[in-house]
Write a protein that holds these residues in place. Sequence first.
Motif, PDB file in Angstrom:
ATOM      1  N   VAL A 204      68.249  23.388  50.027  1.00  0.00           N
ATOM      2  CA  VAL A 204      67.463  22.370  51.055  1.00  0.00           C
ATOM      3  C   VAL A 204      66.226  21.654  50.293  1.00  0.00           C
ATOM      4  O   VAL A 204      65.843  20.762  51.047  1.00  0.00           O
ATOM      5  CB  VAL A 204      66.964  23.443  52.215  1.00  0.00           C
ATOM      6  CG1 VAL A 204      68.152  23.861  53.096  1.00  0.00           C
ATOM      7  CG2 VAL A 204      66.175  24.584  51.615  1.00  0.00           C
ATOM      8  N   ASP A 205      65.751  22.199  49.210  1.00  0.00           N
ATOM      9  CA  ASP A 205      64.607  21.836  48.379  1.00  0.00           C
ATOM     10  C   ASP A 205      65.088  20.624  47.726  1.00  0.00           C
ATOM     11  O   ASP A 205      66.050  20.688  46.970  1.00  0.00           O
ATOM     12  CB  ASP A 205      63.819  22.772  47.723  1.00  0.00           C
ATOM     13  CG  ASP A 205      63.150  23.834  48.682  1.00  0.00           C
ATOM     14  OD1 ASP A 205      62.979  23.359  49.804  1.00  0.00           O
ATOM     15  OD2 ASP A 205      62.906  24.850  48.196  1.00  0.00           O
ATOM     16  N   PRO A 206      64.150  19.493  47.568  1.00  0.00           N
ATOM     17  CA  PRO A 206      64.617  18.487  46.372  1.00  0.00           C
ATOM     18  C   PRO A 206      64.041  18.726  44.944  1.00  0.00           C
ATOM     19  O   PRO A 206      63.853  18.007  44.273  1.00  0.00           O
ATOM     20  CB  PRO A 206      63.793  17.107  47.032  1.00  0.00           C
ATOM     21  CG  PRO A 206      62.668  17.820  47.590  1.00  0.00           C
ATOM     22  CD  PRO A 206      63.043  19.256  48.121  1.00  0.00           C
ATOM     23  N   TYR A 207      64.025  20.130  44.603  1.00  0.00           N
ATOM     24  CA  TYR A 207      63.819  20.421  43.332  1.00  0.00           C
ATOM     25  C   TYR A 207      64.756  21.107  42.784  1.00  0.00           C
ATOM     26  O   TYR A 207      65.558  22.001  43.521  1.00  0.00           O
ATOM     27  CB  TYR A 207      62.443  21.203  43.620  1.00  0.00           C
ATOM     28  CG  TYR A 207      61.201  20.531  44.193  1.00  0.00           C
ATOM     29  CD1 TYR A 207      60.507  19.671  43.536  1.00  0.00           C
ATOM     30  CD2 TYR A 207      61.081  21.013  45.652  1.00  0.00           C
ATOM     31  CE1 TYR A 207      59.585  18.819  44.491  1.00  0.00           C
ATOM     32  CE2 TYR A 207      60.007  20.271  46.363  1.00  0.00           C
ATOM     33  CZ  TYR A 207      59.449  19.278  45.815  1.00  0.00           C
ATOM     34  OH  TYR A 207      58.298  18.746  46.463  1.00  0.00           O
ATOM     35  N   ASN A 208      64.708  21.241  41.536  1.00  0.00           N
ATOM     36  CA  ASN A 208      65.549  22.107  40.635  1.00  0.00           C
ATOM     37  C   ASN A 208      64.778  22.603  39.331  1.00  0.00           C
ATOM     38  O   ASN A 208      64.689  21.554  38.495  1.00  0.00           O
ATOM     39  CB  ASN A 208      67.006  21.571  40.273  1.00  0.00           C
ATOM     40  CG  ASN A 208      67.896  22.425  39.620  1.00  0.00           C
ATOM     41  OD1 ASN A 208      67.918  23.784  39.928  1.00  0.00           O
ATOM     42  ND2 ASN A 208      68.964  21.984  39.212  1.00  0.00           N
ATOM     43  N   PHE A 209      64.565  23.971  39.241  1.00  0.00           N
ATOM     44  CA  PHE A 209      64.030  24.311  37.988  1.00  0.00           C
ATOM     45  C   PHE A 209      65.079  25.430  37.118  1.00  0.00           C
ATOM     46  O   PHE A 209      64.476  26.385  36.839  1.00  0.00           O
ATOM     47  CB  PHE A 209      62.664  24.783  38.231  1.00  0.00           C
ATOM     48  CG  PHE A 209      61.718  23.886  39.060  1.00  0.00           C
ATOM     49  CD1 PHE A 209      60.878  22.986  37.948  1.00  0.00           C
ATOM     50  CD2 PHE A 209      61.445  23.807  40.325  1.00  0.00           C
ATOM     51  CE1 PHE A 209      60.261  22.420  38.722  1.00  0.00           C
ATOM     52  CE2 PHE A 209      60.571  23.176  40.857  1.00  0.00           C
ATOM     53  CZ  PHE A 209      59.704  22.409  40.000  1.00  0.00           C
ATOM     54  N   ALA A 210      66.460  24.794  36.880  1.00  0.00           N
ATOM     55  CA  ALA A 210      67.106  25.663  36.266  1.00  0.00           C
ATOM     56  C   ALA A 210      67.948  24.801  35.250  1.00  0.00           C
ATOM     57  O   ALA A 210      68.110  23.560  35.397  1.00  0.00           O
ATOM     58  CB  ALA A 210      68.156  26.367  37.154  1.00  0.00           C
ATOM     59  N   VAL A 211      68.263  25.236  34.046  1.00  0.00           N
ATOM     60  CA  VAL A 211      68.816  24.649  32.822  1.00  0.00           C
ATOM     61  C   VAL A 211      69.863  25.558  32.279  1.00  0.00           C
ATOM     62  O   VAL A 211      69.701  26.539  32.216  1.00  0.00           O
ATOM     63  CB  VAL A 211      67.731  23.942  31.794  1.00  0.00           C
ATOM     64  CG1 VAL A 211      66.539  23.117  32.418  1.00  0.00           C
ATOM     65  CG2 VAL A 211      67.095  25.392  31.173  1.00  0.00           C
ATOM     66  N   GLY A 212      70.937  24.686  31.846  1.00  0.00           N
ATOM     67  CA  GLY A 212      72.045  25.465  31.506  1.00  0.00           C
ATOM     68  C   GLY A 212      71.534  25.935  29.716  1.00  0.00           C
ATOM     69  O   GLY A 212      70.423  25.502  29.258  1.00  0.00           O
ATOM     70  N   SER A 213      72.566  26.489  28.998  1.00  0.00           N
ATOM     71  CA  SER A 213      72.318  26.771  27.702  1.00  0.00           C
ATOM     72  C   SER A 213      72.124  25.643  26.747  1.00  0.00           C
ATOM     73  O   SER A 213      72.895  24.489  27.188  1.00  0.00           O
ATOM     74  CB  SER A 213      73.608  27.768  27.031  1.00  0.00           C
ATOM     75  OG  SER A 213      74.669  27.062  27.295  1.00  0.00           O
ATOM     76  N   TYR A 214      71.682  25.551  25.530  1.00  0.00           N
ATOM     77  CA  TYR A 214      71.369  24.623  24.798  1.00  0.00           C
ATOM     78  C   TYR A 214      71.825  25.068  23.314  1.00  0.00           C
ATOM     79  O   TYR A 214      71.303  25.935  22.770  1.00  0.00           O
ATOM     80  CB  TYR A 214      69.707  24.429  24.924  1.00  0.00           C
ATOM     81  CG  TYR A 214      69.437  22.978  23.908  1.00  0.00           C
ATOM     82  CD1 TYR A 214      69.500  21.744  24.430  1.00  0.00           C
ATOM     83  CD2 TYR A 214      68.629  23.327  22.740  1.00  0.00           C
ATOM     84  CE1 TYR A 214      69.058  20.686  23.445  1.00  0.00           C
ATOM     85  CE2 TYR A 214      68.128  22.328  21.908  1.00  0.00           C
ATOM     86  CZ  TYR A 214      68.458  21.088  22.285  1.00  0.00           C
ATOM     87  OH  TYR A 214      67.983  19.964  21.423  1.00  0.00           O
ATOM     88  N   VAL A 215      72.505  24.110  22.761  1.00  0.00           N
ATOM     89  CA  VAL A 215      73.052  24.286  21.460  1.00  0.00           C
ATOM     90  C   VAL A 215      73.088  23.109  20.675  1.00  0.00           C
ATOM     91  O   VAL A 215      73.165  22.152  21.017  1.00  0.00           O
ATOM     92  CB  VAL A 215      74.451  24.777  21.411  1.00  0.00           C
ATOM     93  CG1 VAL A 215      75.107  24.966  20.029  1.00  0.00           C
ATOM     94  CG2 VAL A 215      74.848  25.903  22.425  1.00  0.00           C
TER      95      VAL A 215
END
Length: 231
Positions: A157-168
Motif C-alpha cells: 500500500v505504501d509507495p516506498y521500498n527499502f529492501a534490496v537483494g544480494s549483491y555480488v
Amino acid sequence: GGLAFAVEWWRIKVTDEVTQLGATNLLSLCYDDPQFRAGGGYCAFSQRDVNGNLVVQDNYLNVATQFVAGLDFNLRYTRDIGLGALTVDLEATRYSRQDWRLLPADPLDRFNGTIGSPKWVGDGDVKYKWKDWTFRYGITYIGSMDSNAYLGVDTSVDPYNFAVGSYVTHDASVRYESTNKWSVTLGVRNFTDEKPKTITAGAYDRVGNSVLYSGYDYYGIRGSLILSKTF
C-alpha cells in the motif's frame, strides 16, 4: 591436496562509544528533563546567541553502546593441478545480532538484516600459480537487506521500498613475477559491471538512487596495470 576449515563464534560489546546525539535529540532530551527550567543536564548544550537564535552544540559524547555477534567461516584448499598449484580461500560471516543504542536508558535498536547491516557477507579467492605466472579470480558477496519492517513500510500500500537483494562483484587478474625482482599485474575489477542496489528516498543516505553503503562498488568495471620493482 590440503583442506582446512574453521568456524569461530564471537560476541562483542562496546560501551561509551564516542558519538553525537544530534541537535534534535538534544532538544528533546532538554525539554523532557525534569530540571528543564534550571538549564542543567542536556539543556547545557543549548543557548541563545546575541540575536536570540537558539544554538545547539552537538558535541561528541561517550554515550552509545553497540552489540555485535556472529559466526566466521574460513575455508582453504590447496592442490597441485597439472604443472601448477591451485589455492582456494573462502571467508564468510553470518551476523546473529547488530544492535545499537544511543543512551543507556534507550531500548536496543536491532539492525541485523536491515539496510547497511546485512546478515551475510563473504569473499573468495581462487588462484592458480604456474612457474612465474599467477592467475586470480575473486568474488565478493553481500547478502540481501530489508528495512521495510523496521521502518513500518507496507509495500502493498505504501509507495516506498527499502529492501534490496544480494549483491555480488567479480574480479580477475594476471600477475607475472620475474626472478629479477620485478613484476607486472594486469587486473579487472567488477568485470560484470554490477550496479549498486537502489532504494526509495527518505530514510537512508543515497548516491543517486543507490544505497550509500561501504560494501557497494560505485565505480563500475575498471582495469589496472601495476609495475613494481624490488631493490
